[in-house]
Design a protein around this motif. Structure first.
Motif, PDB file in Angstrom:
ATOM      1  N   GLY A  63      26.592  86.655 -45.290  1.00 50.45           N
ATOM      2  CA  GLY A  63      27.684  85.731 -44.987  1.00 50.45           C
ATOM      3  C   GLY A  63      27.320  84.294 -45.313  1.00 50.45           C
ATOM      4  N   TYR A  64      26.103  83.894 -44.934  1.00 52.47           N
ATOM      5  CA  TYR A  64      25.647  82.531 -45.221  1.00 52.47           C
ATOM      6  C   TYR A  64      25.513  82.327 -46.728  1.00 52.47           C
ATOM      7  N   GLY A  65      24.948  83.314 -47.414  1.00 56.47           N
ATOM      8  CA  GLY A  65      24.776  83.210 -48.862  1.00 56.47           C
ATOM      9  C   GLY A  65      26.089  83.129 -49.616  1.00 56.47           C
ATOM     10  N   LEU A  66      27.122  83.750 -49.069  1.00 58.63           N
ATOM     11  CA  LEU A  66      28.435  83.721 -49.712  1.00 58.63           C
ATOM     12  C   LEU A  66      29.224  82.466 -49.360  1.00 58.63           C
ATOM     13  N   GLY A  67      28.620  81.589 -48.546  1.00 55.73           N
ATOM     14  CA  GLY A  67      29.241  80.294 -48.303  1.00 55.73           C
ATOM     15  C   GLY A  67      29.812  80.065 -46.919  1.00 55.73           C
ATOM     16  N   TYR A  68      29.702  81.040 -46.018  1.00 54.20           N
ATOM     17  CA  TYR A  68      30.210  80.843 -44.663  1.00 54.20           C
ATOM     18  C   TYR A  68      29.151  80.112 -43.863  1.00 54.20           C
ATOM     19  N   ARG A  69      29.426  78.895 -43.423  1.00 55.96           N
ATOM     20  CA  ARG A  69      28.414  78.050 -42.797  1.00 55.96           C
ATOM     21  C   ARG A  69      28.576  77.886 -41.285  1.00 55.96           C
ATOM     22  N   ASN A  70      29.515  78.545 -40.679  1.00 59.73           N
ATOM     23  CA  ASN A  70      29.696  78.456 -39.239  1.00 59.73           C
ATOM     24  C   ASN A  70      28.701  79.403 -38.573  1.00 59.73           C
ATOM     25  N   LEU A  71      27.580  78.847 -38.075  1.00 61.13           N
ATOM     26  CA  LEU A  71      26.509  79.685 -37.526  1.00 61.13           C
ATOM     27  C   LEU A  71      26.954  80.463 -36.291  1.00 61.13           C
ATOM     28  N   ARG A  72      27.777  79.852 -35.465  1.00 62.91           N
ATOM     29  CA  ARG A  72      28.281  80.555 -34.292  1.00 62.91           C
ATOM     30  C   ARG A  72      29.159  81.738 -34.721  1.00 62.91           C
ATOM     31  N   GLY A  73      29.997  81.507 -35.710  1.00 64.39           N
ATOM     32  CA  GLY A  73      30.840  82.586 -36.237  1.00 64.39           C
ATOM     33  C   GLY A  73      30.017  83.704 -36.837  1.00 64.39           C
ATOM     34  N   LEU A  74      28.949  83.352 -37.554  1.00 59.09           N
ATOM     35  CA  LEU A  74      28.057  84.372 -38.118  1.00 59.09           C
ATOM     36  C   LEU A  74      27.399  85.187 -37.011  1.00 59.09           C
ATOM     37  N   ALA A  75      26.953  84.511 -35.966  1.00 59.59           N
ATOM     38  CA  ALA A  75      26.299  85.215 -34.852  1.00 59.59           C
ATOM     39  C   ALA A  75      27.288  86.138 -34.140  1.00 59.59           C
ATOM     40  N   ILE A  76      28.473  85.634 -33.846  1.00 58.28           N
ATOM     41  CA  ILE A  76      29.482  86.449 -33.156  1.00 58.28           C
ATOM     42  C   ILE A  76      29.901  87.626 -34.035  1.00 58.28           C
ATOM     43  N   GLY A  77      30.127  87.362 -35.315  1.00 58.20           N
ATOM     44  CA  GLY A  77      30.508  88.436 -36.236  1.00 58.20           C
ATOM     45  C   GLY A  77      29.443  89.506 -36.348  1.00 58.20           C
ATOM     46  N   THR A  78      28.188  89.088 -36.393  1.00 55.34           N
ATOM     47  CA  THR A  78      27.088  90.050 -36.483  1.00 55.34           C
ATOM     48  C   THR A  78      26.995  90.898 -35.222  1.00 55.34           C
ATOM     49  N   VAL A  79      27.106  90.260 -34.059  1.00 56.02           N
ATOM     50  CA  VAL A  79      27.057  91.012 -32.799  1.00 56.02           C
ATOM     51  C   VAL A  79      28.208  92.006 -32.721  1.00 56.02           C
ATOM     52  N   LEU A  80      29.411  91.570 -33.078  1.00 52.72           N
ATOM     53  CA  LEU A  80      30.564  92.481 -33.048  1.00 52.72           C
ATOM     54  C   LEU A  80      30.384  93.631 -34.045  1.00 52.72           C
ATOM     55  N   PHE A  81      29.834  93.340 -35.213  1.00 48.24           N
ATOM     56  CA  PHE A  81      29.576  94.371 -36.214  1.00 48.24           C
ATOM     57  C   PHE A  81      28.557  95.383 -35.688  1.00 48.24           C
ATOM     58  N   LEU A  82      27.503  94.907 -35.040  1.00 46.20           N
ATOM     59  CA  LEU A  82      26.496  95.814 -34.481  1.00 46.20           C
ATOM     60  C   LEU A  82      27.071  96.664 -33.353  1.00 46.20           C
ATOM     61  N   ILE A  83      27.912  96.071 -32.528  1.00 50.00           N
ATOM     62  CA  ILE A  83      28.561  96.840 -31.459  1.00 50.00           C
ATOM     63  C   ILE A  83      29.419  97.942 -32.070  1.00 50.00           C
TER      64      ILE A  83
END
Length: 152
Positions: free
Chosen positions: A107-127
């Motif tokens: 996500g970061y490499g593709l240009g998404y820079r909202n770190l909180r959004g990346l963390a929340i998205g990753t946690v939701l994906f893992l769940i």
């Protein structure tokens, strides 16, 4: 290059990968194997339809011409590298650990820079992954290297 020609190649590749996925899903025992088999069969059907439509466009000589820019090529390469890293990571590190590392990095490499959004998205994906594989499919996955290392 014509968009339809690229789509024909990609759709044939997706069809082939879906066939391999379906063959792998055949080895899943019991009711847990039903969903992966249906999903893979649907993927085969849809990608085959896509291949036929794209091939028709190529044969007709129509369709738009595309010229990907450097950013699009970088993004495509990044997706391919992430897919390979995920496959290797699943085998050597663990399914959930690999996803927890690769998803936010991609996500970061593709240009998404909202770190909180990346963390929340990753946690939701893992769940979601845990819910699907442990609860819904009851498919045993290889042990996580980190958990094995600390004795869990």
């Amino acid at each position: 290059m014509r968009k339809a020609a690229v789509e024909t190649g990609v759709s044939l590749l997706v069809t082939l990968i879906s066939i391999f996925g379906f063959l792998e899903a055949l080895s899943y025992a019991g009711e847990g194997g039903l969903m992966p088999r249906v999903v893979m069969a649907l993927a085969i059907l849809l990608s085959a339809i896509w291949a036929v439509q794209s091939a028709r466009t190529v044969l007709a000589g129509s369709g738009e011409v595309i010229a990907p820019n450097a950013q699009q090529l970088r993004s495509a390469a990044m997706l391919i590298v992430a897919g390979i890293a995920l496959l290797l990571g699943i085998r050597h590190v663990g399914f959930y650990t690999s996803a927890a590392v690769i998803v936010p990095l991609l996500g970061y490499g593709l240009g998404y820079r909202n770190l909180r959004g990346l963390a929340i998205g990753t946690v939701l994906f893992l769940i979601l992954l845990i819910a699907v594989f442990r609860l819904l499919l009851a498919v045993p996955l290889p042990p996580e290297a980190i958990l094995t290392l600390i004795g869990l």
